[in-house]
Design a protein around this motif. Structure first.
Motif, PDB file in Angstrom:
ATOM      1  N   SER A  82      -8.741  -1.849  -1.915  1.00  0.00           N
ATOM      2  CA  SER A  82      -8.108  -2.557  -0.920  1.00  0.00           C
ATOM      3  C   SER A  82      -6.314  -1.996  -0.654  1.00  0.00           C
ATOM      4  O   SER A  82      -5.966  -1.063  -1.399  1.00  0.00           O
ATOM      5  N   GLU A  83      -5.833  -2.343   0.408  1.00  0.00           N
ATOM      6  CA  GLU A  83      -4.358  -2.108   0.784  1.00  0.00           C
ATOM      7  C   GLU A  83      -3.828  -3.468   0.886  1.00  0.00           C
ATOM      8  O   GLU A  83      -4.333  -4.300   1.440  1.00  0.00           O
ATOM      9  N   PHE A  84      -2.454  -3.413   0.535  1.00  0.00           N
ATOM     10  CA  PHE A  84      -1.933  -4.714   0.665  1.00  0.00           C
ATOM     11  C   PHE A  84      -0.567  -4.590   1.054  1.00  0.00           C
ATOM     12  O   PHE A  84       0.159  -3.622   0.787  1.00  0.00           O
ATOM     13  N   LYS A  85       0.176  -5.691   1.504  1.00  0.00           N
ATOM     14  CA  LYS A  85       1.681  -5.846   1.941  1.00  0.00           C
ATOM     15  C   LYS A  85       2.103  -7.194   1.432  1.00  0.00           C
ATOM     16  O   LYS A  85       1.437  -7.959   1.859  1.00  0.00           O
ATOM     17  N   ILE A  86       3.243  -7.254   1.054  1.00  0.00           N
ATOM     18  CA  ILE A  86       3.864  -8.477   0.696  1.00  0.00           C
ATOM     19  C   ILE A  86       5.523  -8.693   1.266  1.00  0.00           C
ATOM     20  O   ILE A  86       6.050  -7.692   0.979  1.00  0.00           O
ATOM     21  N   LEU A  87       5.556  -9.893   1.957  1.00  0.00           N
ATOM     22  CA  LEU A  87       7.077  -9.993   2.277  1.00  0.00           C
ATOM     23  C   LEU A  87       7.337 -11.407   1.781  1.00  0.00           C
ATOM     24  O   LEU A  87       6.925 -12.368   2.153  1.00  0.00           O
ATOM     25  N   ARG A  88       8.194 -11.460   0.745  1.00  0.00           N
ATOM     26  CA  ARG A  88       8.674 -12.748   0.256  1.00  0.00           C
ATOM     27  C   ARG A  88       9.834 -13.509   0.858  1.00  0.00           C
ATOM     28  O   ARG A  88      10.704 -12.720   1.278  1.00  0.00           O
ATOM     29  N   PRO A  89       9.406 -14.734   0.925  1.00  0.00           N
ATOM     30  CA  PRO A  89       8.602 -15.610   0.560  1.00  0.00           C
ATOM     31  C   PRO A  89       7.533 -15.763   1.579  1.00  0.00           C
ATOM     32  O   PRO A  89       8.096 -15.934   2.905  1.00  0.00           O
ATOM     33  N   GLY A  90       6.537 -15.953   1.274  1.00  0.00           N
ATOM     34  CA  GLY A  90       5.253 -16.554   2.258  1.00  0.00           C
ATOM     35  C   GLY A  90       4.441 -15.556   2.991  1.00  0.00           C
ATOM     36  O   GLY A  90       3.533 -16.066   3.776  1.00  0.00           O
ATOM     37  N   TYR A  91       4.508 -14.195   2.909  1.00  0.00           N
ATOM     38  CA  TYR A  91       3.685 -13.559   3.925  1.00  0.00           C
ATOM     39  C   TYR A  91       3.015 -12.702   3.113  1.00  0.00           C
ATOM     40  O   TYR A  91       3.330 -11.987   2.169  1.00  0.00           O
ATOM     41  N   PHE A  92       1.669 -12.378   3.410  1.00  0.00           N
ATOM     42  CA  PHE A  92       0.606 -11.684   2.611  1.00  0.00           C
ATOM     43  C   PHE A  92      -0.250 -11.238   3.469  1.00  0.00           C
ATOM     44  O   PHE A  92      -0.746 -11.740   4.243  1.00  0.00           O
ATOM     45  N   TYR A  93      -0.627  -9.905   3.235  1.00  0.00           N
ATOM     46  CA  TYR A  93      -1.435  -9.022   4.104  1.00  0.00           C
ATOM     47  C   TYR A  93      -2.428  -8.291   3.012  1.00  0.00           C
ATOM     48  O   TYR A  93      -2.033  -7.668   1.938  1.00  0.00           O
ATOM     49  N   TRP A  94      -3.908  -8.393   3.021  1.00  0.00           N
ATOM     50  CA  TRP A  94      -4.728  -7.663   2.224  1.00  0.00           C
ATOM     51  C   TRP A  94      -5.941  -7.327   3.166  1.00  0.00           C
ATOM     52  O   TRP A  94      -6.658  -8.030   3.477  1.00  0.00           O
ATOM     53  N   ARG A  95      -6.282  -5.938   2.869  1.00  0.00           N
ATOM     54  CA  ARG A  95      -7.358  -5.328   3.686  1.00  0.00           C
ATOM     55  C   ARG A  95      -8.361  -4.794   2.715  1.00  0.00           C
ATOM     56  O   ARG A  95      -7.800  -3.781   1.685  1.00  0.00           O
ATOM     57  N   THR A  96      -9.378  -5.234   2.478  1.00  0.00           N
ATOM     58  CA  THR A  96     -10.464  -4.687   1.309  1.00  0.00           C
ATOM     59  C   THR A  96     -11.184  -3.602   2.510  1.00  0.00           C
ATOM     60  O   THR A  96     -11.741  -4.049   3.626  1.00  0.00           O
ATOM     61  N   LEU A  97     -11.241  -2.394   1.734  1.00  0.00           N
ATOM     62  CA  LEU A  97     -11.851  -1.255   2.467  1.00  0.00           C
ATOM     63  C   LEU A  97     -13.410  -1.235   2.588  1.00  0.00           C
ATOM     64  O   LEU A  97     -13.852  -1.906   1.648  1.00  0.00           O
ATOM     65  N   PRO A  98     -14.155  -0.632   3.490  1.00  0.00           N
ATOM     66  CA  PRO A  98     -15.547  -0.563   3.541  1.00  0.00           C
ATOM     67  C   PRO A  98     -16.042   0.087   2.065  1.00  0.00           C
ATOM     68  O   PRO A  98     -15.573   0.890   1.544  1.00  0.00           O
TER      69      PRO A  98
END
Length: 208
Positions: free
Chosen positions: A58-74
């Motif tokens: 996966s790849e991820f990004k976090i912006l604190r507080p409260g923001y989250f991105y998570w992409r699981t790859l094929p």
């Protein structure tokens, strides 16, 4: 469905018991060293007898507080985008987007990494690990205070040289989900606008 639950409970355990303020202070101190973080993740799910069930990247990004991105790859592609209002879960194979209120993420590991002290104190007992063979590592074990509604028995967050290194979750069936982080960047230039999700044209949108 299992992958979605893991990422939300994820990539997201953030008292009955006495909470040690010094251990919470130590965990918050580690988290407060970064406001933004991005990187890669390897996730392995094993059964109670140690058999590997699934491995994903996966790849991820976090912006604190409260923001989250998570992409699981094929081949298990999935995208989870969370902001203080909503969580969007996009499954390309199903051509479907499910949208939840962010309240549903409060019991997830993502709520630890992208949340705040108040959320952690209200929902988890935090215990800093004792002796370790690796003096450069610091681990924190988190367990639900409300065990009746717990999705996992415990969660362990480990930092190495103050960098986020891994999360290990033990669920109620004794399955273990291990997430190892790599290429961690704590100086990522992230903004709230990057955590808005627009469903692709033609997909089904389900409001939960």
């Amino acid at each position: 469905m299992r992958l979605t639950k893991v990422c939300l409970v994820a990539v997201t355990m953030l008292v009955a018991t006495v909470v040690r303020a010094d251990d919470i202070d130590a965990l918050i101190g580690k988290l407060d060293q970064f406001n933004t973080v991005s990187g890669k993740a390897m996730q392995v799910i094993t059964s109670a007898d140690g058999e590997e069930i699934q491995k994903t990247e996966s790849e991820f990004k976090i912006l604190r507080p409260g923001y989250f991105y998570w992409r699981t790859l094929p081949p298990y592609e999935q995208v989870i985008v969370s902001n203080p209002e909503t969580i969007s879960v996009y499954d390309p194979d199903l051509e479907q987007v499910s949208i939840y209120q962010s309240e549903k993420m409060r019991n997830s590991p993502a709520s630890i990494l992208s949340g705040n002290r108040s959320a952690i104190e209200k929902q988890f007992k935090v215990t800093k690990s004792g002796a370790s063979n690796d003096k450069k590592s610091t681990s924190f074990e988190l367990s639900y205070l409300d065990t009746a509604n717990a999705d996992f028995k415990k969660l362990t967050v480990t930092f190495k040289k103050d960098q986020l290194a891994s999360i290990v979750m033990h669920d109620m069936l004794d399955q273990v989900t291990s997430i190892t982080f790599g290429k961690v960047n704590t100086k990522a230039a992230l903004t709230p606008a990057q955590f808005e999700f627009t469903p692709p044209a033609g997909v089904d949108v389900i409001i939960e």
